[in-house]
Design an enzyme around this catalytic site. Structure first.
Site, PDB file in Angstrom:
ATOM      1  N   TYR A  58       0.813  -1.215   0.000  1.00 33.44           N
ATOM      2  CA  TYR A  58       0.000   0.000   0.000  1.00 33.44           C
ATOM      3  C   TYR A  58       0.849   1.269   0.000  1.00 33.44           C
ATOM      4  O   TYR A  58       0.338   2.360  -0.228  1.00 33.44           O
ATOM      5  CB  TYR A  58      -0.924   0.049   1.220  1.00 33.44           C
TER       6      TYR A  58
ATOM      7  N   HIS B 222       1.183 -11.488   2.280  1.00 38.82           N
ATOM      8  CA  HIS B 222       0.083 -10.824   1.579  1.00 38.82           C
ATOM      9  C   HIS B 222      -0.633 -11.746   0.588  1.00 38.82           C
ATOM     10  O   HIS B 222      -1.867 -11.790   0.549  1.00 38.82           O
ATOM     11  CB  HIS B 222       0.605  -9.573   0.863  1.00 38.82           C
TER      12      HIS B 222
END
Length: 288
Positions: A60, A118
């Protein structure tokens, strides 16, 4: 001297017990695409609204914004739980610790409360050694709880078989169009808490479904609150994102009513075989 911070929400957020002995708030705050000063402002607002679980990731590119928001919020570090995640391009064992350390330096934190792989990226075949790196990071005190994101049962079982350590959390795409029944049940049977990303389907067409609107009218709640309550009653921890404090407070206010089992079933029945938002199937989707 830090001025007293007024918490805007009076909601008492329940806690979820984890298989490593820790506890997690039953709702969190997503920070995807909350970057820079505007991102910091939105995250500060969420913390002051009462959120105590913030979800971030290396991918992010906002770990620094999350850390800065925590400092600006005036809330003690010990009262806020923060998550980050290991990117696919850093899954080699020897890369895991430096990656987590760099993430902590960016956020100016001493530890993460949660750290996940992730995506499994099965084509690379590295997720087991990435998991071994997370186990080592926990031993060193860099992270408190380790988990995974977007892991299907066969991938998680391989982690358990080869390391003897089960993830505490599996964060997956989950919303009424994609309720993930089999995945949720498998994780639950193995003591793994389901966390929901994109819990509102990124406010797509699902929010216009007639059953959700009728339930919103019945309970005098918003459609978003109905959907988030559905997550909660299925045992999942949703992490919705909202930039305004009004919406942040609204999303949190889901613990003062209860859907019937039949109503939960009606919402779950909205599920579709092609319910994923962007066809991000972990069998073949890879994110670096």
């Amino acid at each position: 001297m830090i001025k007293p911070v007024k918490i805007m929400s009076s909601v008492n957020i329940p806690e979820v017990r984890l298989n490593d002995g820790g506890v997690m708030p039953a709702i969190g705050f997503g920070t995807y695409k909350l970057n820079g000063s505007n991102g910091v402002e939105a995250i500060v607002s969420a913390i002051r609204a009462g959120y105590r679980l913030l979800d971030s990731a290396f991918k992010y590119e906002n770990e620094g914004a999350v850390g800065e928001a925590l400092r600006q919020s005036g809330i003690p570090r010990s009262e806020v739980q923060i998550t980050s995640k290991l990117p696919g391009r850093r899954q080699h064992f020897e890369e895991v610790i430096p990656t987590i350390e760099e993430s902590l330096y960016r956020a100016q934190l001493e530890y993460y409360d949660y750290y996940f792989i992730h995506w499994p990226n099965p084509g690379q075949g590295l997720y087991v050694e990435a998991w071994q790196g997370l186990v080592e990071a926990r031993k060193r005190g860099l992270v408190k709880t380790i988990g995974v994101s977007n892991f299907m049962p066969e991938y998680t079982q391989k982690l358990i078989d080869e390391t003897g350590v089960a993830p505490a959390v599996n964060q997956i795409e989950m919303h009424p169009y994609f309720p993930q029944k089999q995945q949720r049940e498998w994780d639950s049977e193995h003591g793994i808490v389901t966390q929901s990303w994109s819990p509102l389907g990124r406010a797509g067409g699902v929010m216009k479904e007639s059953i959700l609107r009728s339930l919103a009218d019945k309970y005098r709640k918003s459609v978003a609150q109905i959907v988030l309550r559905w997550h909660h009653q299925l045992g999942a921890v949703p992490v919705p994102k909202a930039t305004s404090m009004e919406r942040q407070l609204e999303n949190m206010a889901i613990f003062d009513f209860e859907l019937t089992a039949e109503e939960v079933g009606f919402i779950t029945d909205l599920g579709r075989p092609d319910g994923r938002r962007k066809d991000q199937n972990p069998v073949y989707y890879e994110e670096l």
